[in-house]
Every structure is written in structure tokens, then in C-alpha cells.
Design an enzyme around this catalytic site. Sequence first.
Site, PDB file in Angstrom:
ATOM      1  N   ARG A  25     -17.335  63.521   6.569  1.00 31.86           N
ATOM      2  CA  ARG A  25     -18.326  63.673   7.655  1.00 31.86           C
ATOM      3  C   ARG A  25     -17.652  63.756   9.027  1.00 31.86           C
ATOM      4  O   ARG A  25     -18.076  64.551   9.876  1.00 31.86           O
ATOM      5  CB  ARG A  25     -19.353  62.545   7.602  1.00 31.86           C
ATOM      6  CG  ARG A  25     -20.224  62.701   6.364  1.00 31.86           C
ATOM      7  CD  ARG A  25     -21.525  61.989   6.441  1.00 31.86           C
ATOM      8  NE  ARG A  25     -22.358  62.410   5.313  1.00 31.86           N
ATOM      9  CZ  ARG A  25     -23.455  61.810   4.925  1.00 31.86           C
ATOM     10  NH1 ARG A  25     -23.888  60.746   5.582  1.00 31.86           N
ATOM     11  NH2 ARG A  25     -24.145  62.268   3.903  1.00 31.86           N
ATOM     12  N   ASP A 127      -5.432  44.819  -4.454  1.00 31.24           N
ATOM     13  CA  ASP A 127      -4.362  43.815  -4.470  1.00 31.24           C
ATOM     14  C   ASP A 127      -3.997  43.285  -3.083  1.00 31.24           C
ATOM     15  O   ASP A 127      -3.382  42.230  -2.972  1.00 31.24           O
ATOM     16  CB  ASP A 127      -3.096  44.403  -5.117  1.00 31.24           C
ATOM     17  CG  ASP A 127      -3.259  44.633  -6.606  1.00 31.24           C
ATOM     18  OD1 ASP A 127      -4.238  44.120  -7.177  1.00 31.24           O
ATOM     19  OD2 ASP A 127      -2.411  45.315  -7.191  1.00 31.24           O
ATOM     20  N   MET A 169      -6.650  39.749 -11.281  1.00 39.23           N
ATOM     21  CA  MET A 169      -5.677  40.843 -11.154  1.00 39.23           C
ATOM     22  C   MET A 169      -4.603  40.533 -10.110  1.00 39.23           C
ATOM     23  O   MET A 169      -4.806  39.711  -9.229  1.00 39.23           O
ATOM     24  CB  MET A 169      -6.394  42.140 -10.822  1.00 39.23           C
ATOM     25  CG  MET A 169      -6.893  42.835 -12.065  1.00 39.23           C
ATOM     26  SD  MET A 169      -7.497  44.481 -11.711  1.00 39.23           S
ATOM     27  CE  MET A 169      -7.452  45.187 -13.343  1.00 39.23           C
ATOM     28  N   HIS A 215     -14.696  18.614 -14.155  1.00 41.08           N
ATOM     29  CA  HIS A 215     -14.187  19.932 -14.529  1.00 41.08           C
ATOM     30  C   HIS A 215     -12.875  20.198 -13.808  1.00 41.08           C
ATOM     31  O   HIS A 215     -12.536  19.480 -12.869  1.00 41.08           O
ATOM     32  CB  HIS A 215     -15.199  21.022 -14.133  1.00 41.08           C
ATOM     33  CG  HIS A 215     -15.473  21.037 -12.662  1.00 41.08           C
ATOM     34  ND1 HIS A 215     -16.690  20.676 -12.149  1.00 41.08           N
ATOM     35  CD2 HIS A 215     -14.682  21.328 -11.606  1.00 41.08           C
ATOM     36  CE1 HIS A 215     -16.636  20.758 -10.844  1.00 41.08           C
ATOM     37  NE2 HIS A 215     -15.417  21.153 -10.478  1.00 41.08           N
TER      38      HIS A 215
HETATM   39  O1  F6P Z   1      -3.327  47.925  -8.274  1.00 46.78           O
HETATM   40  C1  F6P Z   1      -4.587  47.504  -8.638  1.00 46.78           C
HETATM   41  C2  F6P Z   1      -4.596  46.914 -10.018  1.00 46.78           C
HETATM   42  O2  F6P Z   1      -5.919  46.594 -10.340  1.00 46.78           O
HETATM   43  C3  F6P Z   1      -3.686  45.704 -10.256  1.00 46.78           C
HETATM   44  O3  F6P Z   1      -4.215  44.487  -9.791  1.00 46.78           O
HETATM   45  C4  F6P Z   1      -3.535  45.716 -11.736  1.00 46.78           C
HETATM   46  O4  F6P Z   1      -2.362  45.054 -12.121  1.00 46.78           O
HETATM   47  C5  F6P Z   1      -3.465  47.198 -12.028  1.00 46.78           C
HETATM   48  O5  F6P Z   1      -4.137  47.856 -10.978  1.00 46.78           O
HETATM   49  C6  F6P Z   1      -4.069  47.612 -13.348  1.00 46.78           C
HETATM   50  O6  F6P Z   1      -3.856  48.959 -13.521  1.00 46.78           O
HETATM   51  P1  F6P Z   1      -4.621  49.883 -14.575  1.00 46.78           P
HETATM   52  O7  F6P Z   1      -6.043  50.012 -14.127  1.00 46.78           O
HETATM   53  O8  F6P Z   1      -3.886  51.170 -14.520  1.00 46.78           O
HETATM   54  O9  F6P Z   1      -4.522  49.170 -15.875  1.00 46.78           O
END
Ligand code: F6P
Length: 322
Positions: A25, A127, A169, A215
Amino acid sequence: MKHVAVLTSGGDAPGMNAAIRAVVRCGVAKGWGMYGVRNGYAGLISGNIREMSTRDVGGIIQKGGTILGSARSQEFYTDEGRRKGIRTLRQMGIDTLVVIGGNGSQTGSYHVHKLGFPVVGIASTIDNDLYGSEMTIGVDTALNIALEAIDRLKVTASSHQRAFLLEVMGRKCGYIALMAGIAGGAEYILLPEVETDPEEVAESLRLAYEHGKAHAIIVVAEGATYNADALTQYFEKHKDRLGFKIRATILGHVQRGGDPGAFDRILASRLGSGAIEAIDRGEFGVLVGLNKGSITTTPLEEVVANKKEISMEMVKLAQTLD
Ligand code: F6P
């Protein structure tokens, strides 16, 4: 008149669509021709590119994922692959590329820049490990998903007097684990950046049980030396002295697929607009990011040469609060 293509690359992140929308846009508002590349760098190589109007990006600001698709292209790791991609762009009359993505993707854009093609990067990865932007697109939404999981696990943990291991992650960076752990009041947080003795974790569980806690929550980044599986195995051998029964949950890609929250939608819109402004100024080979509340540009050369470190101040805070 400029002709600008935009692509999303690497792991999808909530807010990527808002960034695509802003790029298209804001570019159209300048009277430029705007194009979308399908499936990241793979689409650049195969020529899977089409013109985009403001209507093509209607109704997507609230959607997670990326309407353009994303991929981790092996071919683009090679010089030949990159030259092929640039050739495709030139053949289509496209003069500038916008890359929305994280570390791997911006390494790709740095190489495109080095080959002499005008490129601008937009900081996007859940990340939050990309140098050049204090916050990247998708982090806030992913963090809130991890936090909701902690809150829910706490309910069941209390009902059954259990300890839960939650793996989030972050292969190389513990940002999500650290922040979700602090916000969720975790008993212990394991990060790839900090070596942890599993015995220390076991001891903290034993003490929490002894003090009568109902917990315990342990947040583990997937890239920590002891991830959820390794910790479960360790605890299995020591279960008689832990007090709590242990259960593990691996959150995985659930964290990536959320609908973006307000923070990510606004950040993505600002970064998308920032990329178009950088192009208008003739500023290429840079990453558009957020620093101290302002939209900034950082040379891609600097971005790929540096590692964003986790805040040791936050690590200390987590250790004090647990
Ligand atoms: O870089 C983002 C991320 O989600 C990381 O946290 C994780 O280790 C990776 O990608 C997982 O990658 P894929 O989706 O290729 O398995």
C-alpha cells in the site's frame, strides 16, 4: 517509477501479512509498481511473481502466516541460485527487492545486495534473535501464546500437584523462554545461552515441593543443552526425591501460527512503511528495524556480522524472581 517486489522467507511469523500489506500500500501510494514473490527465495528463482494491487492485500492484517508463502530455499544458499533470482527480477523489470524475514533470510538479502541488486530487509522472526532490531515481527504474539500455555498448565499443575516442563521455540536463542518464563512466574528457565546443571533444576523442584508449593513450571528453550526430553529422562532417574510428578509439553509450531496481536500489526505496518521510505531515499542494503521506539536502518553487512545477545539483566531478574 519504481518496480518493487516483496517476499517473505524463513519461518513464518504473525504480522508478516501486515508487513506485506504496508509495503504494497505504501508503494502504490507513491505510484510504484508492486509485486509479490511466492514461497520466498524459491519463487524468486522460479519466477513465481505477480503484480499486487492494494485490493490484493485487503483483509489480511489480522491473519497469521503469510499470504505469499514462505520457504527455506537451499538453492539460494549458492551463488548460482542467487544470480538466477536476480536475473529473474531484472527480466521482469523489477528494480528493488524487499525481504521480510529473520537471520537466514537477511543473510540471503545481504548476498543479493553484494551482487549489486537493490534490496531492503524487514526484521521478522518469532525468535527475536536478529541484530539491528530490538523487537522483530511476530515475537510479541508468539510470546503471548507461550504465556497462555503456561497459565493453562499452571491450573492443571495445581490441581494435581505436578511440575510441568514447557518446551518453547528457540534453537539458538532463549528470548521466548526467558520472557514467557518471567511473565508466567516459572520456577526455572533453561536457555541455550546459559549452561544449566540438571541437578540444579531437580534441586529447585525438590525445594519448591518441600516449601509446600502446589505446582512448579519449568520453561525450556528447544535449543537448551537439556531440552524437555533430556530433562524428563534425567528426572525419571531421580523421581523418588523430587516430590512432584513430572509432565512435559512441547509447544512447537503452535507458537508461530497465531493471529497477530496489536503490537505486531502496528510494528509490521511501521516497518513496511519504513522499507518504502528507505527505498524512496535510495537507501539500500539495510535492515529496517525498531530501536528505542523509532524505525531505524542498519547496514545488512553489520546485521549478518553481529549476534544479538540475550539480556543478562533479564536472566538475573528471572533468577531472582523464581
Ligand atoms: O526461526 C523460527 C523458528 O520457529 C525457530 O524458533 C525454530 O527453531 C525453527 O524456526 C523451526 O523451523 P521449521 O519451521 O523449519 O521447523
